[in-house]
Motif scaffolding. Structure first.
Motif, PDB file in Angstrom:
ATOM      1  N   LEU A   8      20.584 -41.325   4.379  1.00  0.00           N
ATOM      2  CA  LEU A   8      20.486 -41.356   2.917  1.00  0.00           C
ATOM      3  C   LEU A   8      20.428 -42.783   2.382  1.00  0.00           C
ATOM      4  O   LEU A   8      19.645 -43.087   1.481  1.00  0.00           O
ATOM      5  CB  LEU A   8      21.670 -40.619   2.299  1.00  0.00           C
ATOM      6  CG  LEU A   8      21.584 -39.104   2.286  1.00  0.00           C
ATOM      7  CD1 LEU A   8      22.897 -38.502   1.802  1.00  0.00           C
ATOM      8  CD2 LEU A   8      20.457 -38.648   1.403  1.00  0.00           C
ATOM      9  N   LEU A   9      21.260 -43.650   2.930  1.00  0.00           N
ATOM     10  CA  LEU A   9      21.256 -45.037   2.477  1.00  0.00           C
ATOM     11  C   LEU A   9      19.929 -45.724   2.799  1.00  0.00           C
ATOM     12  O   LEU A   9      19.400 -46.486   1.979  1.00  0.00           O
ATOM     13  CB  LEU A   9      22.423 -45.802   3.109  1.00  0.00           C
ATOM     14  CG  LEU A   9      22.654 -47.209   2.588  1.00  0.00           C
ATOM     15  CD1 LEU A   9      22.976 -47.184   1.101  1.00  0.00           C
ATOM     16  CD2 LEU A   9      23.784 -47.869   3.357  1.00  0.00           C
ATOM     17  N   VAL A  39      17.809 -43.657  -7.238  1.00  0.00           N
ATOM     18  CA  VAL A  39      19.123 -43.491  -7.871  1.00  0.00           C
ATOM     19  C   VAL A  39      19.749 -42.166  -7.444  1.00  0.00           C
ATOM     20  O   VAL A  39      20.949 -42.094  -7.143  1.00  0.00           O
ATOM     21  CB  VAL A  39      19.006 -43.582  -9.407  1.00  0.00           C
ATOM     22  CG1 VAL A  39      20.300 -43.187 -10.080  1.00  0.00           C
ATOM     23  CG2 VAL A  39      18.590 -44.970  -9.820  1.00  0.00           C
ATOM     24  N   LEU A  40      18.951 -41.107  -7.386  1.00  0.00           N
ATOM     25  CA  LEU A  40      19.456 -39.800  -6.958  1.00  0.00           C
ATOM     26  C   LEU A  40      19.973 -39.856  -5.529  1.00  0.00           C
ATOM     27  O   LEU A  40      21.054 -39.322  -5.226  1.00  0.00           O
ATOM     28  CB  LEU A  40      18.356 -38.747  -7.088  1.00  0.00           C
ATOM     29  CG  LEU A  40      18.752 -37.351  -6.615  1.00  0.00           C
ATOM     30  CD1 LEU A  40      19.756 -36.736  -7.567  1.00  0.00           C
ATOM     31  CD2 LEU A  40      17.527 -36.487  -6.464  1.00  0.00           C
ATOM     32  N   LEU A  41      19.232 -40.481  -4.642  1.00  0.00           N
ATOM     33  CA  LEU A  41      19.671 -40.605  -3.252  1.00  0.00           C
ATOM     34  C   LEU A  41      20.970 -41.408  -3.146  1.00  0.00           C
ATOM     35  O   LEU A  41      21.843 -41.093  -2.339  1.00  0.00           O
ATOM     36  CB  LEU A  41      18.578 -41.251  -2.403  1.00  0.00           C
ATOM     37  CG  LEU A  41      17.358 -40.386  -2.111  1.00  0.00           C
ATOM     38  CD1 LEU A  41      16.293 -41.216  -1.418  1.00  0.00           C
ATOM     39  CD2 LEU A  41      17.732 -39.182  -1.286  1.00  0.00           C
ATOM     40  N   PHE A  42      21.095 -42.437  -3.969  1.00  0.00           N
ATOM     41  CA  PHE A  42      22.320 -43.230  -3.943  1.00  0.00           C
ATOM     42  C   PHE A  42      23.518 -42.412  -4.428  1.00  0.00           C
ATOM     43  O   PHE A  42      24.609 -42.508  -3.865  1.00  0.00           O
ATOM     44  CB  PHE A  42      22.166 -44.498  -4.795  1.00  0.00           C
ATOM     45  CG  PHE A  42      23.361 -45.388  -4.735  1.00  0.00           C
ATOM     46  CD1 PHE A  42      23.645 -46.112  -3.588  1.00  0.00           C
ATOM     47  CD2 PHE A  42      24.216 -45.497  -5.815  1.00  0.00           C
ATOM     48  CE1 PHE A  42      24.758 -46.928  -3.521  1.00  0.00           C
ATOM     49  CE2 PHE A  42      25.331 -46.312  -5.760  1.00  0.00           C
ATOM     50  CZ  PHE A  42      25.601 -47.029  -4.613  1.00  0.00           C
ATOM     51  N   THR A  46      26.881 -41.541  -2.199  1.00  0.00           N
ATOM     52  CA  THR A  46      28.271 -41.823  -2.575  1.00  0.00           C
ATOM     53  C   THR A  46      29.100 -40.552  -2.604  1.00  0.00           C
ATOM     54  O   THR A  46      30.279 -40.565  -2.210  1.00  0.00           O
ATOM     55  CB  THR A  46      28.345 -42.521  -3.942  1.00  0.00           C
ATOM     56  OG1 THR A  46      27.690 -41.728  -4.915  1.00  0.00           O
ATOM     57  CG2 THR A  46      27.736 -43.902  -3.891  1.00  0.00           C
ATOM     58  N   TRP A  47      28.526 -39.435  -3.027  1.00  0.00           N
ATOM     59  CA  TRP A  47      29.246 -38.169  -3.072  1.00  0.00           C
ATOM     60  C   TRP A  47      29.606 -37.704  -1.662  1.00  0.00           C
ATOM     61  O   TRP A  47      30.742 -37.311  -1.402  1.00  0.00           O
ATOM     62  CB  TRP A  47      28.405 -37.113  -3.791  1.00  0.00           C
ATOM     63  CG  TRP A  47      29.049 -35.774  -3.857  1.00  0.00           C
ATOM     64  CD1 TRP A  47      30.185 -35.445  -4.519  1.00  0.00           C
ATOM     65  CD2 TRP A  47      28.600 -34.586  -3.215  1.00  0.00           C
ATOM     66  NE1 TRP A  47      30.457 -34.108  -4.340  1.00  0.00           N
ATOM     67  CE2 TRP A  47      29.499 -33.565  -3.547  1.00  0.00           C
ATOM     68  CE3 TRP A  47      27.509 -34.290  -2.407  1.00  0.00           C
ATOM     69  CZ2 TRP A  47      29.345 -32.269  -3.079  1.00  0.00           C
ATOM     70  CZ3 TRP A  47      27.362 -32.998  -1.954  1.00  0.00           C
ATOM     71  CH2 TRP A  47      28.277 -32.009  -2.285  1.00  0.00           C
ATOM     72  N   LYS A  51      33.383 -37.479   0.053  1.00  0.00           N
ATOM     73  CA  LYS A  51      33.784 -36.185   0.606  1.00  0.00           C
ATOM     74  C   LYS A  51      34.247 -36.337   2.059  1.00  0.00           C
ATOM     75  O   LYS A  51      35.273 -35.776   2.454  1.00  0.00           O
ATOM     76  CB  LYS A  51      32.598 -35.226   0.519  1.00  0.00           C
ATOM     77  CG  LYS A  51      32.911 -33.799   0.780  1.00  0.00           C
ATOM     78  CD  LYS A  51      31.645 -32.973   0.529  1.00  0.00           C
ATOM     79  CE  LYS A  51      31.821 -31.550   0.981  1.00  0.00           C
ATOM     80  NZ  LYS A  51      30.585 -30.779   0.805  1.00  0.00           N
ATOM     81  N   ASN A  52      33.514 -37.114   2.859  1.00  0.00           N
ATOM     82  CA  ASN A  52      33.885 -37.333   4.259  1.00  0.00           C
ATOM     83  C   ASN A  52      35.169 -38.144   4.374  1.00  0.00           C
ATOM     84  O   ASN A  52      35.976 -37.903   5.266  1.00  0.00           O
ATOM     85  CB  ASN A  52      32.757 -38.032   5.006  1.00  0.00           C
ATOM     86  CG  ASN A  52      31.594 -37.113   5.278  1.00  0.00           C
ATOM     87  OD1 ASN A  52      31.724 -35.892   5.247  1.00  0.00           O
ATOM     88  ND2 ASN A  52      30.430 -37.690   5.539  1.00  0.00           N
TER      89      ASN A  52
END
Length: 95
Positions: A8-9, A39-42, A46-47, A51-52
């Motif tokens: 994702l990053l 921005v959506l991928l970022f 982060t979410w 969570k992890n």
């Protein structure tokens, strides 16, 4: 970092770089979707990362509790083959 977080990053940074590069040639309205994707991928990154990290904290606390329980139940069994030492007896004070 997990594999999904890394992917994702990487996509986030790549889409941002592509978007900035395209801004030199086109107007903002034509490149807006690429920047929005970045921005959506970022935000997703982060979410998932938070969570992890919450899962890891919960697992660490559970293992610490189990270790504390197992450590408190250890007893002095065999004097020759054990690394544990027997508890010392307290001496009474003489008057």
């Amino acid at each position: 970092m997990k594999l999904l977080e890394n992917i994702l990053l990487a996509f986030c940074v790549a889409s941002l770089a592509i978007g900035v590069h395209q801004l030199y040639y086109y107007e903002v309205q034509e490149v807006y979707w690429i920047l929005s994707l970045s921005v959506l991928l970022f935000l997703v990154y982060t979410w998932i990362k938070s969570k992890n990290s919450e899962k890891e904290k919960a697992e660490n606390q559970a293992t610490k509790k189990q270790e504390n329980k197992s450590n408190s139940k250890k007893q002095y069994v065999d004097k020759e083959n054990s690394n544990l030492t027997p508890p010392k007896k307290k001496r009474k004070k003489r008057n």
